[in-house]
Motif scaffolding. Sequence first.
Motif, mmCIF file in Angstrom:
data_model
loop_
_atom_site.group_PDB
_atom_site.id
_atom_site.type_symbol
_atom_site.label_atom_id
_atom_site.label_comp_id
_atom_site.label_asym_id
_atom_site.label_seq_id
_atom_site.Cartn_x
_atom_site.Cartn_y
_atom_site.Cartn_z
ATOM 1 N N UNK A 1 -0.134 9.196 -13.836
ATOM 2 C CA UNK A 1 -0.360 8.171 -12.807
ATOM 3 C C UNK A 1 -0.188 6.760 -13.390
ATOM 4 N N UNK A 2 -0.801 6.523 -14.556
ATOM 5 C CA UNK A 2 -0.681 5.204 -15.195
ATOM 6 C C UNK A 2 0.793 4.841 -15.389
ATOM 7 N N UNK A 3 1.524 5.822 -15.943
ATOM 8 C CA UNK A 3 2.923 5.618 -16.246
ATOM 9 C C UNK A 3 3.720 5.261 -14.997
ATOM 10 N N UNK A 4 3.461 5.996 -13.938
ATOM 11 C CA UNK A 4 4.218 5.794 -12.709
ATOM 12 C C UNK A 4 3.907 4.423 -12.097
ATOM 13 N N UNK A 5 2.640 4.047 -12.126
ATOM 14 C CA UNK A 5 2.254 2.769 -11.523
ATOM 15 C C UNK A 5 2.814 1.608 -12.333
ATOM 16 N N UNK A 6 2.801 1.734 -13.655
ATOM 17 C CA UNK A 6 3.352 0.663 -14.477
ATOM 18 C C UNK A 6 4.852 0.549 -14.242
ATOM 19 N N UNK A 7 5.502 1.723 -14.132
ATOM 20 C CA UNK A 7 6.937 1.714 -13.834
ATOM 21 C C UNK A 7 7.220 0.985 -12.526
ATOM 22 N N UNK A 8 6.312 1.080 -11.577
ATOM 23 C CA UNK A 8 6.535 0.495 -10.264
ATOM 24 C C UNK A 8 6.214 -0.998 -10.236
ATOM 25 N N UNK A 9 5.162 -1.383 -10.909
ATOM 26 C CA UNK A 9 4.659 -2.748 -10.731
ATOM 27 C C UNK A 9 5.088 -3.728 -11.809
ATOM 28 N N UNK A 10 5.412 -3.210 -12.998
ATOM 29 C CA UNK A 10 5.855 -4.138 -14.030
ATOM 30 C C UNK A 10 7.362 -4.315 -13.887
ATOM 31 N N UNK A 11 7.818 -5.532 -13.608
ATOM 32 C CA UNK A 11 9.224 -5.743 -13.326
ATOM 33 C C UNK A 11 10.117 -5.433 -14.530
ATOM 34 N N UNK A 12 11.273 -4.927 -14.231
ATOM 35 C CA UNK A 12 12.334 -4.639 -15.206
ATOM 36 C C UNK A 12 11.967 -3.655 -16.301
ATOM 37 N N UNK A 13 11.003 -4.015 -17.200
ATOM 38 C CA UNK A 13 10.777 -3.167 -18.374
ATOM 39 C C UNK A 13 9.836 -2.003 -18.114
ATOM 40 N N UNK A 14 9.287 -1.935 -16.892
ATOM 41 C CA UNK A 14 8.296 -0.905 -16.582
ATOM 42 C C UNK A 14 8.673 0.477 -17.082
ATOM 43 N N UNK A 15 9.887 0.902 -16.771
ATOM 44 C CA UNK A 15 10.327 2.248 -17.140
ATOM 45 C C UNK A 15 10.410 2.406 -18.658
ATOM 46 N N UNK A 16 10.889 1.340 -19.309
ATOM 47 C CA UNK A 16 11.036 1.396 -20.766
ATOM 48 C C UNK A 16 9.675 1.498 -21.444
ATOM 49 N N UNK A 17 8.646 1.112 -20.730
ATOM 50 C CA UNK A 17 7.318 1.049 -21.340
ATOM 51 C C UNK A 17 6.627 2.414 -21.422
ATOM 52 N N UNK B 1 0.820 -1.203 0.000
ATOM 53 C CA UNK B 1 0.000 0.000 0.000
ATOM 54 C C UNK B 1 0.855 1.256 0.000
ATOM 55 N N UNK B 2 1.936 1.208 0.800
ATOM 56 C CA UNK B 2 2.784 2.377 0.853
ATOM 57 C C UNK B 2 3.447 2.624 -0.493
ATOM 58 N N UNK B 3 3.806 1.491 -1.158
ATOM 59 C CA UNK B 3 4.411 1.582 -2.486
ATOM 60 C C UNK B 3 3.433 2.242 -3.451
ATOM 61 N N UNK B 4 2.190 1.812 -3.353
ATOM 62 C CA UNK B 4 1.161 2.359 -4.243
ATOM 63 C C UNK B 4 1.029 3.867 -4.040
ATOM 64 N N UNK B 5 0.897 4.269 -2.784
ATOM 65 C CA UNK B 5 0.721 5.695 -2.488
ATOM 66 C C UNK B 5 1.914 6.497 -3.005
ATOM 67 N N UNK B 6 3.097 5.964 -2.763
ATOM 68 C CA UNK B 6 4.317 6.637 -3.193
ATOM 69 C C UNK B 6 4.315 6.855 -4.709
ATOM 70 N N UNK B 7 4.023 5.799 -5.450
ATOM 71 C CA UNK B 7 4.073 5.940 -6.909
ATOM 72 C C UNK B 7 2.876 6.704 -7.467
ATOM 73 N N UNK B 8 1.774 6.590 -6.768
ATOM 74 C CA UNK B 8 0.605 7.373 -7.177
ATOM 75 C C UNK B 8 0.930 8.865 -7.082
ATOM 76 N N UNK B 9 1.496 9.262 -5.928
ATOM 77 C CA UNK B 9 1.815 10.675 -5.721
ATOM 78 C C UNK B 9 2.845 11.164 -6.726
#
Lengths: 237, 290
Positions: B245-261, B1-9
């Motif tokens: 928000x979408x971008x940040x959450x995908x970066x956080x939750x999708x392993x490895x390639x999240x940022x590239x996506x 949950x804390x991870x979610x809030x962090x990346x959401x913000x």
Amino acid sequence: MGQDLIIDDMHVSYGDSHILQGISMVLHEGEVVTLLGPNGAGKTTTLRGLSGLTKATGKVTYGKLDLLNMKPEAILRSGISLVPEGRGTFASLSTEENLQLGGISRKADHALEDDMKRMYRYFPVLEERKKQQAGMLSGGEQQMLAVARALMSRPKLLLLDEPSFGLAPRIIEQLFDILKSIRETEGISMLIVEQNAALVMQFADRAYVLEAGQIVLSGTAKEMQNNEAILKSYLGS
Amino acid sequence: MELFVKYFLSGLATGGIYACVALSVVMIYKAIGHVNFAQGEMATLSTYFAFQGIVWGAPLWLAFLGSLVLSFVGGYLLERLIFRRISGAALMTHVVMFIGLFLLINSSMGLIWDFSVKSFPSPFGQGQIGGLIGYHQVGMLAVTAGALLALSIFYQKTRIGLAMRGIAANPESAKLVGIRVTHLTALGWGISSALGAIAGILIAPIVFLDPFMMLGVIVPSFAGAVLGGLTSPLGAVIGGLTIGIIESLIGAYVPRVGIELKLPIAMAIIVCVLVVKPSGLLGARILKRV
Ligand SMILES: Nc1ncnc2c1ncn2[C@@H]1O[C@H](COP(=O)(O)OP(=O)(O)OP(=O)(O)O)[C@@H](O)[C@H]1O
Ligand SMILES: [Mg+2]
């Protein structure tokens, strides 16, 4: 003399097509004049030329002003306001904002607020619809809004382009009654383009008939009503 | 949950930048009916103005303010001197002009300030609040929210704002009620450029300043604008925030390639919206009776 509108040999061309071929008309201060004519004759083009929306040549004076060299906003500020063909509604804005825009060329003061209230007295339905999106109003309501919007600039000459177009007979009657009372109380001159000649002839002092870009007939409303030829072609009787 | 809030913000903070740029794109789109591809480069140039001010030793606030003013004037003049002359011209003419502007600004920046990556100071300092969100991101959120709020008040409550909405709603009637349409169109360009400057200055401390700085911002911002419907200022803001928000959450939750996506996702959103619902969330849904 005063604030007469004098159109002397006005021409408009769109590319190669010479639409207005040198028309001359006079509208004295305080008069109501109608411009009749069949579809495509150039009636709208005439009003657009007078309001600066379309480039015209020749000479048009209003009082001392030379209109054909002025921009639309300057023509409006000189006291001429157009109720355009198709009503020109600011469709995505509210009715009230449409009226505010009508008065946007003026100083924001009490007189402006009073005029707003005055418009609501002429057109009570607009007050009921004040917060509604103007594009959602009925055709008749939008036409009333167009007239009220044009009046908000405090014109001395109102140009109206087929105000009865597409409206139910009862609404048309109502609209013209209001135009009459506006004329009586405000002393505004009007140039009304109409296809519904029988209707506007009861209201106008004089009439011009435009055909294929030229004035083919003119006279007082009485003369015109007694003229067989006109009766046939324009008054539909 | 804390991870979610962090990346959401953090997504919300970046989304605020996208919202500003998306809004600046929408403002011009509404005025001239074309998407200004050079919007990002204009914002980068604004950021260099601020950078130059700092190099000359101006206090941060003065450098930022100076950049805002210069950007406003620059946008205004760009319309008056160039885009006014091609108004009403074909789509291709505009595309060529925008590409030309893009290249001109980009290479001029390279020429004047070279292409090296420069660090850019944050006015909010370094540090974190509760390990959740950085000072700079809080500042970003506050400034973008403030700018958007001010702009909305300007449009809704002032007469000039009303006149500008009138032009967007019906340009010909705007002329008929006496609005000086050409002047206000140029004013719109000025405001749009100033908004871009805010976005550029706020993002520069994070992505660092170089002539290509806004490339990573402009695509998600376009996505935000398209998602919002291209004609709706509110839509652009909602769209920009959503993409962030979408971008940040995908970066956080999708392993490895999240940022590239990030960019592919933004592109995918643009394509999907254009195919499925071209008017976006709030675009041009003017209810009209015939
Ligand atoms: N922008 C334009 N470009 C080219 N031709 C035009 C343009 N506007 C009008 N015309 C032409 O000019 C002529 C006169 O048009 P105008 O709209 O003035 O007629 P009108 O008398 O108002 O007709 P209506 O009763 O149908 O409104 C028509 O033949 C029309 O096709
Ligand atoms: Mg017509």
